[in-house]
Design an enzyme around this catalytic site. Structure first.
Site: not given
Length: 206
Positions: A114, A116
């Site tokens: 991910v 982020d």
């Protein structure tokens, strides 16, 4: 309360599958570096889709970086984590060994689960570039090393970290899916995979 989205192994598998063609055509990696622990599983799955007949498997090396920290929770069985402010190395390539020299002149694909705050990716790219430049100088090599990035999910939010503008301009960043700023629960984090899959099946598509 933080909204949680549950992702299954099947979904991860398919995200890697749909991304593989572009990675092969545009990135042409001959080495992957997985950021642990979230990048390990996607990198291994992706390698199967990047394999071509009569060609060797793309090697995978690993680095460990930690940014997330656990917050106090009223429910100990359901802790909440949040991005921290400092990247901590938990595992790195050994600059004194042949590992760094083997990176020189390669098309290197950095894999994580991910994007982020982008802080971890910024750190990984910056530090790997510095180490590869040192290795190239020691080897007397002028062959360029090219970095690209693949993540399963990119969170649509203002980023604290920044990637090289040339990387972004050249399209060397690929997120299989862009999502809102939710907490993504990956299957390798689950202690009860059956419950995790039930929660994934009960949620609306994200």
């Amino acid at each position: 309360m933080v909204e949680k989205v549950y992702v299954t192994y099947n979904e991860v598998h398919k995200l890697c599958q749909v991304s593989a063609d572009r990675i092969l055509k545009e990135f042409q990696p001959n080495l992957m570096i997985a950021i642990g622990g979230g990048g390990y599983v996607p990198a291994r799955i992706l390698r199967s889709f990047l394999k071509r007949p009569s060609a060797p498997n793309i090697p995978i090396q690993a680095i460990g970086l930690s940014l997330y920290e656990q917050l106090p929770s009223s429910n100990p069985s359901n802790p909440v984590e949040t991005p921290g402010t400092k990247v901590t190395r938990t595992q790195w390539l050994d600059f004194s060994s042949l590992e760094m020299a083997n990176l020189v002149g390669k098309n290197i694909l950095i894999v994580d689960e991910v994007d982020d705050t982008r802080t971890t990716l910024e750190y990984a790219v910056r530090e790997l570039q510095k180490d590869v430049e040192k290795a190239a100088q020691q080897a007397g090599s002028t062959e360029p090393t090219r970095f690209s990035i693949f993540v399963l999910h990119n969170k649509d939010k203002t980023k604290k970290g920044h990637l090289p503008q040339t990387m972004m301009d050249d399209g060397k960043y690929l997120a299989a899916r862009t999502v809102s700023d939710v907490w993504i629960c990956y299957p390798w984090e689950a202690t009860d995979i059956d419950e995790h899959d039930k929660l994934a099946a009960s949620q609306a598509q994200y």
